[in-house]
Write a protein that holds these residues in place. Sequence first.
Motif, PDB file in Angstrom:
ATOM      1  N   LYS A 199       0.872   4.319  -3.320  1.00 60.19           N
ATOM      2  CA  LYS A 199       1.288   5.507  -2.829  1.00 60.19           C
ATOM      3  C   LYS A 199       2.061   6.332  -3.184  1.00 60.19           C
ATOM      4  CE  LYS A 199      -0.147   7.947   1.419  1.00 60.19           C
ATOM      5  NZ  LYS A 199      -0.532   8.442   2.063  1.00 60.19           N
ATOM      6  N   LYS A 222       1.040  -1.097  -0.248  1.00 60.82           N
ATOM      7  CA  LYS A 222       0.590   0.217   0.095  1.00 60.82           C
ATOM      8  C   LYS A 222       0.590   1.587  -0.286  1.00 60.82           C
ATOM      9  CE  LYS A 222      -3.826   1.979   2.367  1.00 60.82           C
ATOM     10  NZ  LYS A 222      -4.318   1.414   3.433  1.00 60.82           N
ATOM     11  N   SER A 277       2.064   8.493  -6.367  1.00 62.38           N
ATOM     12  CA  SER A 277       2.606  10.329  -5.621  1.00 62.38           C
ATOM     13  C   SER A 277       3.757  10.592  -6.648  1.00 62.38           C
ATOM     14  CB  SER A 277       3.193  10.544  -4.243  1.00 62.38           C
ATOM     15  OG  SER A 277       2.100  10.004  -3.470  1.00 62.38           O
TER      16      SER A 277
END
Length: 171
Positions: free
Chosen positions: A18, A14, A22
């Motif tokens: 992310k 996870k 990003s």
Amino acid sequence: MTKYFFNEEFYKAKKQRKIVLSIYFVVLAVYSVLSVGFFLWFRTLPYKSTEITTVKFLHYGITAIFVIFSFIYLGVPFKRVNRYYKMTINMIHGLKETFVAVFLEYDENIRDKDGVDYKSLIFLEWNKYKQDFYERRVLVPYEKEFPKFEANQNIEFITQGNVLVSYKILP
């Protein structure tokens, strides 16, 4: 039972997902700011200015670079990270099955299932419907090490979607 898949792997996947998203959104924000800047520059130029073609070609070039980057970045790194993330979700919440079989050997060949690379453990398992033994390949993520099994050991294992979750060596 010895756990082979831990819930911490979900949190690592996870976090990795992310980070990858990003990076993409930062590049998207830079492109958007440049695009707005070029548009405002274009709108402030006089009607028959010689700089209009320069602004257009710069904007076209940056747009082409962004589109190529998006196809490559979202098609390779993000796709692989996202598929691994979805696999970890399934490992936590999916249906798990328990089997007992005799371990035969390790198989180092890479297999692609749902966008994740696996290597496999080969077991000899009894099929109660056909009344015969068959070879069963239980998948292990390619980055992880094989569990330490010896040939002809009886193993009780739990799988989710044919991916090893946990195991126990039987006497």
